[in-house]
Motif scaffolding. Sequence first.
Motif, PDB file in Angstrom:
ATOM      1  N   GLN A   1      19.275  61.876 -72.116  1.00 53.71           N
ATOM      2  CA  GLN A   1      19.348  61.121 -73.375  1.00 53.71           C
ATOM      3  C   GLN A   1      20.343  59.959 -73.327  1.00 53.71           C
ATOM      4  OE1 GLN A   1      18.938  65.295 -75.752  1.00 53.71           O
ATOM      5  NE2 GLN A   1      19.544  63.559 -77.018  1.00 53.71           N
ATOM      6  N   LEU A   2      20.674  59.518 -72.127  1.00 49.73           N
ATOM      7  CA  LEU A   2      21.608  58.397 -71.967  1.00 49.73           C
ATOM      8  C   LEU A   2      20.952  57.343 -71.086  1.00 49.73           C
ATOM      9  CD1 LEU A   2      24.525  57.527 -72.755  1.00 49.73           C
ATOM     10  CD2 LEU A   2      25.218  58.302 -70.484  1.00 49.73           C
ATOM     11  N   PHE A   3      20.860  56.146 -71.638  1.00 50.81           N
ATOM     12  CA  PHE A   3      20.090  55.050 -71.038  1.00 50.81           C
ATOM     13  C   PHE A   3      21.026  53.892 -70.720  1.00 50.81           C
ATOM     14  CE2 PHE A   3      18.294  51.005 -72.764  1.00 50.81           C
ATOM     15  CZ  PHE A   3      17.457  50.677 -71.700  1.00 50.81           C
ATOM     16  N   ALA A   4      20.847  53.273 -69.551  1.00 51.19           N
ATOM     17  CA  ALA A   4      21.626  52.097 -69.167  1.00 51.19           C
ATOM     18  C   ALA A   4      20.666  50.963 -68.834  1.00 51.19           C
ATOM     19  CB  ALA A   4      22.508  52.405 -67.959  1.00 51.19           C
ATOM     20  N   ALA A   5      20.806  49.844 -69.526  1.00 50.28           N
ATOM     21  CA  ALA A   5      19.891  48.712 -69.361  1.00 50.28           C
ATOM     22  C   ALA A   5      20.123  48.012 -68.029  1.00 50.28           C
ATOM     23  CB  ALA A   5      20.079  47.729 -70.510  1.00 50.28           C
ATOM     24  N   HIS A   6      19.039  47.497 -67.456  1.00 47.45           N
ATOM     25  CA  HIS A   6      19.146  46.651 -66.277  1.00 47.45           C
ATOM     26  C   HIS A   6      19.863  45.351 -66.664  1.00 47.45           C
ATOM     27  CE1 HIS A   6      16.486  49.538 -64.630  1.00 47.45           C
ATOM     28  NE2 HIS A   6      15.364  49.048 -65.131  1.00 47.45           N
ATOM     29  N   HIS A   7      20.628  44.802 -65.728  1.00 47.38           N
ATOM     30  CA  HIS A   7      21.395  43.596 -66.037  1.00 47.38           C
ATOM     31  C   HIS A   7      21.756  42.884 -64.741  1.00 47.38           C
ATOM     32  CE1 HIS A   7      24.217  46.921 -65.439  1.00 47.38           C
ATOM     33  NE2 HIS A   7      25.064  46.017 -64.976  1.00 47.38           N
ATOM     34  N   GLN A   8      22.431  41.763 -64.868  1.00 49.79           N
ATOM     35  CA  GLN A   8      22.857  40.972 -63.722  1.00 49.79           C
ATOM     36  C   GLN A   8      24.295  40.506 -63.922  1.00 49.79           C
ATOM     37  OE1 GLN A   8      19.450  38.132 -64.117  1.00 49.79           O
ATOM     38  NE2 GLN A   8      19.021  38.655 -61.983  1.00 49.79           N
ATOM     39  N   HIS A   9      24.946  40.212 -62.813  1.00 49.61           N
ATOM     40  CA  HIS A   9      26.306  39.654 -62.847  1.00 49.61           C
ATOM     41  C   HIS A   9      26.299  38.380 -62.016  1.00 49.61           C
ATOM     42  CE1 HIS A   9      28.143  43.581 -64.177  1.00 49.61           C
ATOM     43  NE2 HIS A   9      27.057  44.038 -63.558  1.00 49.61           N
ATOM     44  N   PHE A  10      26.630  37.265 -62.633  1.00 49.60           N
ATOM     45  CA  PHE A  10      26.683  35.987 -61.923  1.00 49.60           C
ATOM     46  C   PHE A  10      28.118  35.468 -61.888  1.00 49.60           C
ATOM     47  CE2 PHE A  10      22.263  36.137 -63.327  1.00 49.60           C
ATOM     48  CZ  PHE A  10      21.597  35.808 -62.148  1.00 49.60           C
ATOM     49  N   PHE A  11      28.501  34.965 -60.724  1.00 51.74           N
ATOM     50  CA  PHE A  11      29.843  34.433 -60.513  1.00 51.74           C
ATOM     51  C   PHE A  11      29.713  33.001 -60.007  1.00 51.74           C
ATOM     52  CE2 PHE A  11      29.697  38.945 -59.827  1.00 51.74           C
ATOM     53  CZ  PHE A  11      30.770  39.436 -60.554  1.00 51.74           C
ATOM     54  N   ASN A  12      30.244  32.056 -60.768  1.00 49.91           N
ATOM     55  CA  ASN A  12      30.211  30.664 -60.344  1.00 49.91           C
ATOM     56  C   ASN A  12      31.571  30.288 -59.774  1.00 49.91           C
ATOM     57  OD1 ASN A  12      30.889  27.587 -61.207  1.00 49.91           O
ATOM     58  ND2 ASN A  12      28.771  27.810 -60.553  1.00 49.91           N
ATOM     59  N   MET A  13      31.568  29.845 -58.525  1.00 50.13           N
ATOM     60  CA  MET A  13      32.802  29.492 -57.843  1.00 50.13           C
ATOM     61  C   MET A  13      32.926  27.971 -57.751  1.00 50.13           C
ATOM     62  SD  MET A  13      33.997  32.433 -57.374  1.00 50.13           S
ATOM     63  CE  MET A  13      35.462  31.906 -56.480  1.00 50.13           C
ATOM     64  N   ARG A  14      34.070  27.486 -58.116  1.00 50.46           N
ATOM     65  CA  ARG A  14      34.361  26.059 -58.007  1.00 50.46           C
ATOM     66  C   ARG A  14      35.239  25.848 -56.782  1.00 50.46           C
ATOM     67  NH1 ARG A  14      38.395  22.377 -59.329  1.00 50.46           N
ATOM     68  NH2 ARG A  14      37.661  20.323 -60.034  1.00 50.46           N
ATOM     69  N   LEU A  15      34.737  25.103 -55.793  1.00 45.19           N
ATOM     70  CA  LEU A  15      35.422  24.883 -54.525  1.00 45.19           C
ATOM     71  C   LEU A  15      35.705  23.399 -54.363  1.00 45.19           C
ATOM     72  CD1 LEU A  15      33.067  27.148 -52.361  1.00 45.19           C
ATOM     73  CD2 LEU A  15      35.224  27.815 -53.442  1.00 45.19           C
ATOM     74  N   ASP A  16      36.926  23.016 -54.635  1.00 49.31           N
ATOM     75  CA  ASP A  16      37.368  21.630 -54.479  1.00 49.31           C
ATOM     76  C   ASP A  16      37.713  21.444 -52.996  1.00 49.31           C
ATOM     77  OD1 ASP A  16      38.518  19.146 -54.572  1.00 49.31           O
ATOM     78  OD2 ASP A  16      39.785  19.562 -56.310  1.00 49.31           O
ATOM     79  N   MET A  17      36.756  20.912 -52.248  1.00 46.25           N
ATOM     80  CA  MET A  17      36.861  20.871 -50.792  1.00 46.25           C
ATOM     81  C   MET A  17      37.802  19.755 -50.321  1.00 46.25           C
ATOM     82  SD  MET A  17      34.963  23.451 -50.116  1.00 46.25           S
ATOM     83  CE  MET A  17      35.159  23.351 -48.340  1.00 46.25           C
ATOM     84  N   MET A  18      38.400  20.013 -49.173  1.00 49.35           N
ATOM     85  CA  MET A  18      39.306  19.027 -48.576  1.00 49.35           C
ATOM     86  C   MET A  18      39.305  19.246 -47.061  1.00 49.35           C
ATOM     87  SD  MET A  18      43.237  18.338 -49.690  1.00 49.35           S
ATOM     88  CE  MET A  18      44.191  16.981 -49.003  1.00 49.35           C
TER      89      MET A  18
END
Length: 650
Positions: free
Chosen positions: A431-448
């Motif tokens: 009787q316990l339900f967990a919804a499908h989901h996603q985790h997105f991570f946006n990385m900012r890379l100031d290159m040098m």
Amino acid sequence: MEKTSSMKVTREKHPLDPLTAEELKLTVQILKRDKGLDDHYRFANISLLEPAKSIVLDYRDEEQIKREAFCIILHNQEGKTYEAVVSLTEGSITSWKLIPGVQPSIMADEFMECQEVVKSHPEMIKAFAKRGLTNMDNIMVDPWSAGNFGIEEEVDVRIVRALCYYRTSLYDNGYARPISGLYVLVDLNKMEVIKIVDKGVIPFPPLDGNYTPDQVGDMRQDVKPLEIVQPKGPSFTTEGHVIDWQKWNIRFGFNSREGLVLHTVSYNDDGVQRPILYRASLSEMVVPYGDPTDPVNRNNAFDAGEYGIGMLANSLELGCDCLGEIKYFDANLVDSKGNVIQIKNAICLHEEDFGIGWKHTDWRTGHVEVRRSRRLVLSSISTVGNYEYGFYWYFFQDGTIQFEVKLTGILHTQAIEPDRKHPHGNLVAPQLFAAHHQHFFNMRLDMMVDGMNNSVYEVNTKSMEKGPDNPYGNGFYPVSTLLKNESEAVRDLDLRTARFWKIVNPSKKNRLGEPVGYKLFAGENCFPFAHDDSPLLKRAGFLKHHFWVTPFDPDEQFASGRYPNQHAGGEGLEDWVKADRSIENEDVVVWYNMGHHHITRPEDWPVMPTAYISFILKPTGFFNRNPALDVPPSKAKNSACQVDGHTSCH
């Protein structure tokens, strides 16, 4: 209050050092003094206003520098948001601006106040009683960001959705018994309930879902101690927020929104300190759920922009969160009242053995050369409601940099009627339900990469046509394509071509005559499954593609825009690239999305085994040869490593 000459910073610091507790306290004092701020004002964020790159890169030790704090301030009664810049050097406010139509991030204090408002509301008390719940101490309230779904009555209201849970005792797992069918909307400015939704009583799941040793049962008896011992101490040294390890030099910072930030990362190559990154950070993270039913259909938290990853950082513990010879760093932030709070041990620094770095056995002579790899680990962990996120930067002896997120904690759950299932999630317990989901991570890379001006290439591998030059059909070769402007650099991963991206410095060549560079390649990833015109992707358009490149702009810090909380969208990375600016031989910023696709399972309950997601920056022509050749052999532990009378592993 009159101005006093003592209300300024006099001690010299590096331009990128995070604000100290003293500086945070001084910032609040100056704001209250010069603007007469009363108790209706809340401090949503106070962090270092980072100086221009030119100032940082030209800085010399002991040089006098200007210290400034950037502040976001909310007036609860008026519902207005202000940005301020405070000069700590001069002891004065240099900028004060009203920012109309935005909501600052939800503050930690508001979470606790919201919980008490919900639990003390007469109609909520009746709703709880209808479910047989009378002890308010056992009611747990999770405020969720409201997002923006075009609902007219929510416009210009600082609002959260409060979801409730029942725990059988104070320290039990509350997510085992969601009070499904009941939730509430709360006005955070007024701290009052504005709407209660009660769809009727749904029975509680029968099991507790506990996971502490005293409640799980017998522990394994065959787990023997695993100790990390460095009798001479670690190989790294630190001074303030600077780390020297092997050939790496790394400066780091910490703030309430991004959490851990890297600055001016470089590698010593034959006595030359060669830069690789100017700045690297988590720009945004978004967690959309795939359940279209109310209220989960509004679950798409922007955990960095709506809550603050740094503000939710854990105090880490030796032997539990980190293992070995550890160096900890504290983080100083402010709560919404302007009080300085210190998160003890917010950042962990240590070394890890990482298996074989390189090895070769000459089968003709029996001669063996092997070197073990070790990596430097800089990390922090944040708890966002039910989930834990560990953020790990790894530095390797061969010049490789890796960023990894470790996901654990507890699933977002709902109660479900007996003998029922749900197409948008899985049962994790009866009787316990967990919804499908996603985790997105946006990385900012100031290159040098070896300097300020870089170019970006996309590399795809192609199969050769079968013919006289490829008689067995096995030939393939990489094709590099220069991305000249922003529109060309909006790209996606492609497993069919083994696609990766290469950031090079056209003006610096290696001994083979090729531009020096670093390549970015992916680990696990996915796409969002929301429609392009969904409220989610209107606000998080940067999720539509894995890879973006922009020319550096100091105002372009966050892929979701500066104020994603309750914002309708149309700002941020997707909007910026419409200018289609040149990115060839420019000061470039790379934005990379990585996504974890979570189809829930019973093994994720009652607490989730850690999932891992990462990307890697690896030198490609940056060095003239393997830079880890000079790693010394390890000391042998047994006679099997003895060759020619030597007792080291070579």
